[in-house]
Design a protein around this motif. Structure first.
Motif, PDB file in Angstrom:
ATOM      1  N   ILE A 138       0.934  -1.215   0.004  1.00  0.00           N
ATOM      2  CA  ILE A 138       0.125  -0.037  -0.148  1.00  0.00           C
ATOM      3  C   ILE A 138       0.937   1.316   0.047  1.00  0.00           C
ATOM      4  O   ILE A 138       2.238   1.172   0.313  1.00  0.00           O
ATOM      5  CB  ILE A 138      -0.961   0.121   1.234  1.00  0.00           C
ATOM      6  N   PHE A 139       0.200   2.481   0.051  1.00  0.00           N
ATOM      7  CA  PHE A 139       0.872   3.619  -0.285  1.00  0.00           C
ATOM      8  C   PHE A 139       1.936   3.985   0.604  1.00  0.00           C
ATOM      9  O   PHE A 139       3.072   4.375   0.554  1.00  0.00           O
ATOM     10  CB  PHE A 139      -0.213   4.685  -0.569  1.00  0.00           C
ATOM     11  N   ALA A 140       1.465   3.594   2.097  1.00  0.00           N
ATOM     12  CA  ALA A 140       2.017   4.147   3.200  1.00  0.00           C
ATOM     13  C   ALA A 140       3.262   3.225   3.499  1.00  0.00           C
ATOM     14  O   ALA A 140       4.244   3.800   4.122  1.00  0.00           O
ATOM     15  CB  ALA A 140       1.208   3.956   4.357  1.00  0.00           C
ATOM     16  N   GLN A 141       3.442   2.053   2.800  1.00  0.00           N
ATOM     17  CA  GLN A 141       4.360   1.445   3.030  1.00  0.00           C
ATOM     18  C   GLN A 141       5.432   1.453   1.691  1.00  0.00           C
ATOM     19  O   GLN A 141       6.626   0.534   1.728  1.00  0.00           O
ATOM     20  CB  GLN A 141       3.972  -0.394   3.054  1.00  0.00           C
ATOM     21  N   ALA A 142       5.110   2.133   0.812  1.00  0.00           N
ATOM     22  CA  ALA A 142       5.816   2.208  -0.597  1.00  0.00           C
ATOM     23  C   ALA A 142       7.091   3.252  -0.149  1.00  0.00           C
ATOM     24  O   ALA A 142       7.063   3.920   0.708  1.00  0.00           O
ATOM     25  CB  ALA A 142       5.142   2.594  -1.559  1.00  0.00           C
ATOM     26  N   SER A 143       8.090   3.002  -1.003  1.00  0.00           N
ATOM     27  CA  SER A 143       9.495   3.934  -0.849  1.00  0.00           C
ATOM     28  C   SER A 143       8.939   5.370  -1.311  1.00  0.00           C
ATOM     29  O   SER A 143       7.940   5.346  -2.249  1.00  0.00           O
ATOM     30  CB  SER A 143      10.402   3.530  -1.444  1.00  0.00           C
ATOM     31  N   ASP A 144       9.732   6.337  -0.956  1.00  0.00           N
ATOM     32  CA  ASP A 144       9.442   7.667  -1.826  1.00  0.00           C
ATOM     33  C   ASP A 144       9.425   7.707  -3.237  1.00  0.00           C
ATOM     34  O   ASP A 144       8.597   8.262  -4.047  1.00  0.00           O
ATOM     35  CB  ASP A 144      10.398   8.715  -1.213  1.00  0.00           C
ATOM     36  N   GLY A 145      10.541   6.804  -3.658  1.00  0.00           N
ATOM     37  CA  GLY A 145      10.570   6.661  -5.210  1.00  0.00           C
ATOM     38  C   GLY A 145       9.503   6.231  -5.828  1.00  0.00           C
ATOM     39  O   GLY A 145       9.059   6.549  -6.833  1.00  0.00           O
ATOM     40  N   GLU A 146       8.730   5.219  -5.226  1.00  0.00           N
ATOM     41  CA  GLU A 146       7.560   4.309  -5.533  1.00  0.00           C
ATOM     42  C   GLU A 146       6.387   5.487  -5.693  1.00  0.00           C
ATOM     43  O   GLU A 146       5.506   5.471  -6.626  1.00  0.00           O
ATOM     44  CB  GLU A 146       7.252   3.281  -4.833  1.00  0.00           C
ATOM     45  N   ARG A 147       6.238   6.197  -4.534  1.00  0.00           N
ATOM     46  CA  ARG A 147       5.122   7.267  -4.397  1.00  0.00           C
ATOM     47  C   ARG A 147       5.203   8.169  -5.643  1.00  0.00           C
ATOM     48  O   ARG A 147       4.265   8.503  -5.863  1.00  0.00           O
ATOM     49  CB  ARG A 147       5.217   7.754  -3.039  1.00  0.00           C
ATOM     50  N   ARG A 148       6.534   8.739  -5.663  1.00  0.00           N
ATOM     51  CA  ARG A 148       6.815   9.717  -6.835  1.00  0.00           C
ATOM     52  C   ARG A 148       6.395   8.948  -8.056  1.00  0.00           C
ATOM     53  O   ARG A 148       5.994   9.874  -9.017  1.00  0.00           O
ATOM     54  CB  ARG A 148       8.074  10.235  -6.714  1.00  0.00           C
ATOM     55  N   ALA A 149       6.510   8.007  -8.321  1.00  0.00           N
ATOM     56  CA  ALA A 149       6.366   7.452  -9.735  1.00  0.00           C
ATOM     57  C   ALA A 149       4.760   7.426  -9.914  1.00  0.00           C
ATOM     58  O   ALA A 149       4.291   7.680 -10.918  1.00  0.00           O
ATOM     59  CB  ALA A 149       6.820   5.815  -9.666  1.00  0.00           C
ATOM     60  N   ILE A 150       4.020   7.165  -8.840  1.00  0.00           N
ATOM     61  CA  ILE A 150       2.391   7.170  -9.096  1.00  0.00           C
ATOM     62  C   ILE A 150       2.252   8.478  -9.233  1.00  0.00           C
ATOM     63  O   ILE A 150       1.418   8.921 -10.094  1.00  0.00           O
ATOM     64  CB  ILE A 150       1.942   6.582  -7.490  1.00  0.00           C
ATOM     65  N   PHE A 151       2.537   9.552  -8.483  1.00  0.00           N
ATOM     66  CA  PHE A 151       2.336  11.077  -8.713  1.00  0.00           C
ATOM     67  C   PHE A 151       2.523  11.424 -10.126  1.00  0.00           C
ATOM     68  O   PHE A 151       1.986  12.286 -10.465  1.00  0.00           O
ATOM     69  CB  PHE A 151       3.042  11.737  -7.556  1.00  0.00           C
ATOM     70  N   ASP A 152       3.821  11.036 -10.556  1.00  0.00           N
ATOM     71  CA  ASP A 152       4.124  11.387 -12.009  1.00  0.00           C
ATOM     72  C   ASP A 152       3.247  11.158 -13.019  1.00  0.00           C
ATOM     73  O   ASP A 152       3.064  11.797 -13.986  1.00  0.00           O
ATOM     74  CB  ASP A 152       5.591  10.683 -12.214  1.00  0.00           C
ATOM     75  N   THR A 153       2.442  10.043 -12.660  1.00  0.00           N
ATOM     76  CA  THR A 153       1.561   9.544 -13.517  1.00  0.00           C
ATOM     77  C   THR A 153       0.089  10.741 -13.532  1.00  0.00           C
ATOM     78  O   THR A 153      -0.604  10.981 -14.537  1.00  0.00           O
ATOM     79  CB  THR A 153       0.853   8.118 -13.324  1.00  0.00           C
ATOM     80  N   ILE A 154      -0.012  11.406 -12.420  1.00  0.00           N
ATOM     81  CA  ILE A 154      -1.442  12.088 -12.343  1.00  0.00           C
ATOM     82  C   ILE A 154      -1.100  13.519 -11.925  1.00  0.00           C
ATOM     83  O   ILE A 154      -1.813  14.279 -11.977  1.00  0.00           O
ATOM     84  CB  ILE A 154      -2.181  11.510 -11.135  1.00  0.00           C
TER      85      ILE A 154
END
Length: 227
Positions: A138-154
């Protein structure tokens, strides 16, 4: 999404715009049931008293209960940190009570806030679903890099792919709330040099020549006589 705080100042207008105007940016063709992992959550409307027509401004108090869970508040702090990270001028938005500000907003018993409640809570659920699909957590357990990858999409309107319109709208709305909350706090005001209604001693010096020149040029573009 490595964006400096100075770049994010361009988003202040979105944060300070009328909430009704921001809501109007919602994509008309974004049908939630057709957008892959996005699911519009069903939420019981908040049915509690609001401020009324004559609130006591000398004793301000929020008359409605806050409704977000601790997990949702924690998720908002993570998001706020990514949107406005700490720099040499100011603390990160996640270290400020931005989650409380958003909780108060989406818990309010007003039409606009209730619309935002649906999009914000649905977006938080989507972040977990998207993170789980991409990275197995889930998002809270993801790394900052993984979270940024999601945000880069939107996060960037020109880069939003088909099927991500609704998540992009969620991010834009949440980003506006984060910005609005941060820059209404003393730390945010200090960051942009806003001094508010500060008393001035002595004679009023008037606007600077640079300010007058800027105003004159703007009026001339509008064909307004400056004489």
């Amino acid at each position: 999404m490595d964006i400096s705080r100075r770049v994010t100042l361009a988003w202040v207008a979105a944060a300070t715009a009328s909430p009704w105007a921001v809501a109007g940016l919602e994509p008309a063709d974004a049908q939630p049931q057709q957008l892959g992992l996005w699911r519009e959550v069903e939420i019981t409307p908040v049915a509690v008293p609001g401020y009324g027509q004559d609130p006591n401004l000398l004793k301000p108090a929020v008359p409605w209960p806050l409704t977000l869970t601790q997990d949702q508040r924690a998720q908002l702090r993570i998001i706020a940190d990514l949107i406005l990270p700490a720099d040499a001028h100011s603390p990160s938005a996640g270290s400020m009570p931005i989650d409380a500000f958003i909780d108060e907003w989406v818990s309010a018993p007003y039409q606009q806030q209730q619309r935002d409640r649906v999009i914000i809570l649905s977006g938080l659920v989507w972040l977990d679903a998207e993170s789980s699909a991409r990275f197995g957590r889930i998002f809270a357990q993801a790394s900052d890099g993984e979270r940024r990858a999601i945000f880069d999409t939107i996060a960037y309107r020109a880069r939003v792919q088909p099927g991500y319109e609704r998540p992009a709208f969620f991010f834009a709305r949440l980003r506006g709330l984060v910005m609005g909350g941060f820059y209404s706090l003393p730390e945010g005001m200090k960051d942009i040099g806003y001094i508010g209604n500060a008393p001035m001693t002595g004679a009023y010096p008037g606007p600077t020549p640079e300010a007058l020149a800027h105003l004159k040029a703007a009026l001339e573009k509008l064909n307004i006589d400056t004489v």
